[in-house]
Scaffold this motif. Structure first.
Motif, PDB file in Angstrom:
ATOM      1  N   PHE A 130      49.853  17.816  10.285  1.00  9.25           N
ATOM      2  CA  PHE A 130      49.511  19.163  10.740  1.00  9.25           C
ATOM      3  C   PHE A 130      47.996  19.373  10.714  1.00  9.25           C
ATOM      4  CE2 PHE A 130      48.666  23.673   9.855  1.00  9.25           C
ATOM      5  CZ  PHE A 130      49.301  24.256  10.957  1.00  9.25           C
ATOM      6  N   THR A 131      47.360  18.951   9.611  1.00  9.50           N
ATOM      7  CA  THR A 131      45.903  19.098   9.490  1.00  9.50           C
ATOM      8  C   THR A 131      45.186  18.257  10.548  1.00  9.50           C
ATOM      9  OG1 THR A 131      46.144  19.450   7.107  1.00  9.50           O
ATOM     10  CG2 THR A 131      43.953  18.870   7.914  1.00  9.50           C
ATOM     11  N   ALA A 132      45.675  17.004  10.747  1.00  7.98           N
ATOM     12  CA  ALA A 132      45.046  16.121  11.731  1.00  7.98           C
ATOM     13  C   ALA A 132      45.177  16.687  13.141  1.00  7.98           C
ATOM     14  CB  ALA A 132      45.675  14.728  11.654  1.00  7.98           C
ATOM     15  N   VAL A 133      46.348  17.251  13.458  1.00  7.28           N
ATOM     16  CA  VAL A 133      46.556  17.844  14.785  1.00  7.28           C
ATOM     17  C   VAL A 133      45.610  19.021  14.987  1.00  7.28           C
ATOM     18  CG1 VAL A 133      48.189  19.145  16.205  1.00  7.28           C
ATOM     19  CG2 VAL A 133      48.926  17.053  15.079  1.00  7.28           C
ATOM     20  N   GLN A 134      45.433  19.830  13.942  1.00  5.42           N
ATOM     21  CA  GLN A 134      44.504  20.961  14.042  1.00  5.42           C
ATOM     22  C   GLN A 134      43.080  20.468  14.340  1.00  5.42           C
ATOM     23  OE1 GLN A 134      45.361  24.326  13.781  1.00  5.42           O
ATOM     24  NE2 GLN A 134      47.453  23.549  13.817  1.00  5.42           N
ATOM     25  N   ASP A 135      42.652  19.427  13.604  1.00  7.44           N
ATOM     26  CA  ASP A 135      41.290  18.904  13.796  1.00  7.44           C
ATOM     27  C   ASP A 135      41.117  18.319  15.204  1.00  7.44           C
ATOM     28  OD1 ASP A 135      40.775  19.628  11.209  1.00  7.44           O
ATOM     29  OD2 ASP A 135      41.099  17.628  10.366  1.00  7.44           O
ATOM     30  N   ILE A 136      42.106  17.533  15.653  1.00 10.11           N
ATOM     31  CA  ILE A 136      42.017  16.910  16.974  1.00 10.11           C
ATOM     32  C   ILE A 136      42.022  17.979  18.073  1.00 10.11           C
ATOM     33  CG2 ILE A 136      43.244  15.427  18.621  1.00 10.11           C
ATOM     34  CD1 ILE A 136      44.196  13.790  16.190  1.00 10.11           C
ATOM     35  N   MET A 154      62.161  17.365  25.586  1.00 11.21           N
ATOM     36  CA  MET A 154      61.158  16.911  26.544  1.00 11.21           C
ATOM     37  C   MET A 154      61.850  15.945  27.506  1.00 11.21           C
ATOM     38  SD  MET A 154      57.803  16.355  24.102  1.00 11.21           S
ATOM     39  CE  MET A 154      56.676  16.367  25.480  1.00 11.21           C
ATOM     40  N   LEU A 155      62.054  16.387  28.733  1.00  6.48           N
ATOM     41  CA  LEU A 155      62.723  15.557  29.726  1.00  6.48           C
ATOM     42  C   LEU A 155      61.806  14.443  30.221  1.00  6.48           C
ATOM     43  CD1 LEU A 155      64.547  18.319  31.785  1.00  6.48           C
ATOM     44  CD2 LEU A 155      65.441  16.930  29.911  1.00  6.48           C
ATOM     45  N   PHE A 156      60.511  14.669  30.185  1.00  7.66           N
ATOM     46  CA  PHE A 156      59.549  13.633  30.566  1.00  7.66           C
ATOM     47  C   PHE A 156      58.231  13.922  29.861  1.00  7.66           C
ATOM     48  CE2 PHE A 156      55.957  12.269  33.198  1.00  7.66           C
ATOM     49  CZ  PHE A 156      56.218  10.908  33.265  1.00  7.66           C
ATOM     50  N   ALA A 157      57.575  12.848  29.426  1.00  5.70           N
ATOM     51  CA  ALA A 157      56.272  12.986  28.780  1.00  5.70           C
ATOM     52  C   ALA A 157      55.434  11.766  29.131  1.00  5.70           C
ATOM     53  CB  ALA A 157      56.432  13.102  27.259  1.00  5.70           C
ATOM     54  N   ALA A 158      54.333  11.969  29.831  1.00  5.10           N
ATOM     55  CA  ALA A 158      53.448  10.867  30.203  1.00  5.10           C
ATOM     56  C   ALA A 158      52.731  10.338  28.963  1.00  5.10           C
ATOM     57  CB  ALA A 158      52.430  11.335  31.250  1.00  5.10           C
ATOM     58  N   LYS A 159      52.610   9.031  28.889  1.00  6.86           N
ATOM     59  CA  LYS A 159      52.026   8.396  27.714  1.00  6.86           C
ATOM     60  C   LYS A 159      50.584   8.812  27.478  1.00  6.86           C
ATOM     61  CE  LYS A 159      51.892   5.463  24.307  1.00  6.86           C
ATOM     62  NZ  LYS A 159      52.610   5.761  23.058  1.00  6.86           N
ATOM     63  N   ARG A 160      49.854   9.143  28.555  1.00  6.90           N
ATOM     64  CA  ARG A 160      48.434   9.495  28.393  1.00  6.90           C
ATOM     65  C   ARG A 160      48.231  10.789  27.616  1.00  6.90           C
ATOM     66  NH1 ARG A 160      49.628  10.330  33.796  1.00  6.90           N
ATOM     67  NH2 ARG A 160      49.405  12.457  34.591  1.00  6.90           N
ATOM     68  N   TYR A 161      49.289  11.596  27.472  1.00  3.23           N
ATOM     69  CA  TYR A 161      49.170  12.845  26.700  1.00  3.23           C
ATOM     70  C   TYR A 161      49.626  12.670  25.244  1.00  3.23           C
ATOM     71  CZ  TYR A 161      48.722  14.866  31.360  1.00  3.23           C
ATOM     72  OH  TYR A 161      48.306  15.150  32.626  1.00  3.23           O
ATOM     73  N   ASP A 162      50.026  11.449  24.893  1.00  2.69           N
ATOM     74  CA  ASP A 162      50.503  11.183  23.527  1.00  2.69           C
ATOM     75  C   ASP A 162      49.297  10.973  22.614  1.00  2.69           C
ATOM     76  OD1 ASP A 162      51.788  10.477  21.231  1.00  2.69           O
ATOM     77  OD2 ASP A 162      52.905   8.802  22.082  1.00  2.69           O
ATOM     78  N   ILE A 163      49.134  11.816  21.612  1.00  2.48           N
ATOM     79  CA  ILE A 163      47.998  11.694  20.685  1.00  2.48           C
ATOM     80  C   ILE A 163      48.463  11.207  19.311  1.00  2.48           C
ATOM     81  CG2 ILE A 163      46.698  13.497  21.884  1.00  2.48           C
ATOM     82  CD1 ILE A 163      47.434  15.395  19.576  1.00  2.48           C
ATOM     83  N   SER A 164      49.646  10.573  19.256  1.00  2.00           N
ATOM     84  CA  SER A 164      50.181  10.107  17.971  1.00  2.00           C
ATOM     85  C   SER A 164      49.256   9.085  17.316  1.00  2.00           C
ATOM     86  CB  SER A 164      51.580   9.495  18.171  1.00  2.00           C
ATOM     87  OG  SER A 164      52.470  10.435  18.733  1.00  2.00           O
ATOM     88  N   ASP A 165      48.724   8.138  18.116  1.00  2.00           N
ATOM     89  CA  ASP A 165      47.827   7.122  17.553  1.00  2.00           C
ATOM     90  C   ASP A 165      46.550   7.751  17.015  1.00  2.00           C
ATOM     91  OD1 ASP A 165      49.446   4.874  18.010  1.00  2.00           O
ATOM     92  OD2 ASP A 165      48.833   4.780  20.108  1.00  2.00           O
ATOM     93  N   GLN A 166      46.068   8.804  17.665  1.00  2.00           N
ATOM     94  CA  GLN A 166      44.881   9.495  17.157  1.00  2.00           C
ATOM     95  C   GLN A 166      45.165  10.141  15.805  1.00  2.00           C
ATOM     96  OE1 GLN A 166      42.876  11.987  20.121  1.00  2.00           O
ATOM     97  NE2 GLN A 166      44.096  10.990  21.731  1.00  2.00           N
ATOM     98  N   VAL A 167      46.364  10.722  15.675  1.00  2.00           N
ATOM     99  CA  VAL A 167      46.744  11.349  14.401  1.00  2.00           C
ATOM    100  C   VAL A 167      46.814  10.294  13.301  1.00  2.00           C
ATOM    101  CG1 VAL A 167      48.594  12.563  13.190  1.00  2.00           C
ATOM    102  CG2 VAL A 167      47.967  13.243  15.512  1.00  2.00           C
TER     103      VAL A 167
END
Length: 342
Positions: A130-136, A154-167
């Motif tokens: 949660f803290t990391a998402v706020q900072d990003i 989520m019926l579709f989600a493009a990989k370029r919008y995935d910020i999991s690795d950044q978190v």
């Protein structure tokens, strides 16, 4: 719950409409399950919890076997027991089964130890996420960030919008900083800035990928050259030992074991052959390969001629030595014969 969420999303969208007029709405999402699987602290604690759960399962299995044995024993001795003993045995089995069910619920039930400890285990990581998402979101101006594994479908989600690795990187960085020196912190900050730039620009990410590939090729080339140098040194040492052995054999009048007829392959030739393998993205230079092959053939022929000359010279020395020995023996025999005649 979905209705409330969608209503909240609508309100947030309307409230940010004025702000979003000057730029497009920036949306991202995270995959909480993926993040948890890639955070080292959570993975280690989860493995320990799984080991504990496995131990509980083994205890349950042992208890089940004990109850099965009691039932089989009762079935065998039923005809020999009185009514009171039979009822006592059945009550004991019922008590054991009830205790086993209670134990299973205590360990693996919806509110059991496993569920509670999983929640306790995940809570600190979820707080960090949660803290990391706020900072990003603040640093990179995201308007909305969703959780892919939540109730939102989520019926579709493009990989370029995935910020999991950044978190994951933000969480890992926080754990690393406590163990680094000032110099290492400065180097890490530079590396983090480069990673953040790559996240923001797909073209930069592609360029970084190509640079990494070139770096790997360079490192492999350096390693191959080092290996070639070592092999060349070994070949030189082997040749020197061979010459010394031949010199000693000539001096002592002994013969050496035959050397393999296969010509030695120089390390440079191995490196050339490895680097000249045709690939799908590089045309083959047949003229260059033929020139290299001719050079290798000529070198092999020189070695073969040199080896043949050494063998001929060795045979001649042995032949001369045998002739001298025979001549000496003949003279000794003549002297002995003359002496006997006198």
């Amino acid at each position: 719950m979905k209705k409330h969420f969608l209503f909240l999303l609508f309100i947030l969208t309307v409230s940010s409409a004025v702000h979003a007029q000057s730029r497009g709405v920036k949306v991202g999402y995270i995959d909480m399950e993926y993040i948890l699987q890639n955070v080292p602290d959570y993975t280690e604690a989860k493995n320990q919890l799984e080991q504990k759960a496995q131990k509980w399962k083994q205890e349950i299995e042992v208890k089940k076997n004990e109850i099965t044995k009691l039932k089989e024993l009762l079935k065998t001795e039923r005809v020999l027991l009185t009514k009171e003993l039979l009822e006592e045995r059945e009550e004991e089995i019922t008590f054991q089964e009830t205790a086993l069910l209670d134990y299973q619920q205590k360990r693996f039930g919806p509110t059991g130890d496993l569920s509670i400890q999983k929640a306790v285990l995940a809570q600190p990581i979820q707080d960090q996420v949660f803290t990391a998402v706020q900072d990003i979101s603040e640093a990179k101006k995201y308007d909305f960030v969703f959780n892919k594994t939540s109730d939102l479908t989520m019926l579709f989600a493009a990989k370029r919008y995935d910020i999991s690795d950044q978190v994951i990187r933000v969480i890992t960085r926080s754990a690393k900083r406590n163990q680094l020196s000032k110099k290492q912190l400065k180097e890490e900050a530079t590396k983090e800035a480069q990673e953040d730039m790559v996240d923001e620009s797909p073209a930069l990410a592609e360029r970084q990928k190509r640079l990494d590939e070139k770096k790997q090729v360079r490192e492999k080339l350096v390693a191959d050259r080092k290996l070639a140098t070592e092999e060349k040194k070994k070949a030189f040492d082997a040749k020197r030992k061979q010459l010394q052995a031949e010199k000693e054999a000539k001096k002592n009048g002994t013969t050496l074991p035959p050397v393999s007829d296969e010509p030695a392959k120089f390390p440079e030739e191995k490196l050339i052959q490895a680097n000249e393998k045709p690939s799908s993205d590089k045309p083959v230079d047949s003229t260059r390969i033929n020139a290299k092959q001719r050079t290798a053939d000529e070198r092999a022929k020189v070695l073969s001629d040199r080896k043949k000359a050494l063998e001929d010279k060795k045979k001649k020395v042995l032949s001369d030595r045998e002739a001298a020995k025979k001549e000496k023996e003949d003279k000794a025999k003549e002297k002995t014969k003359e002496k006997n005649n006198n």
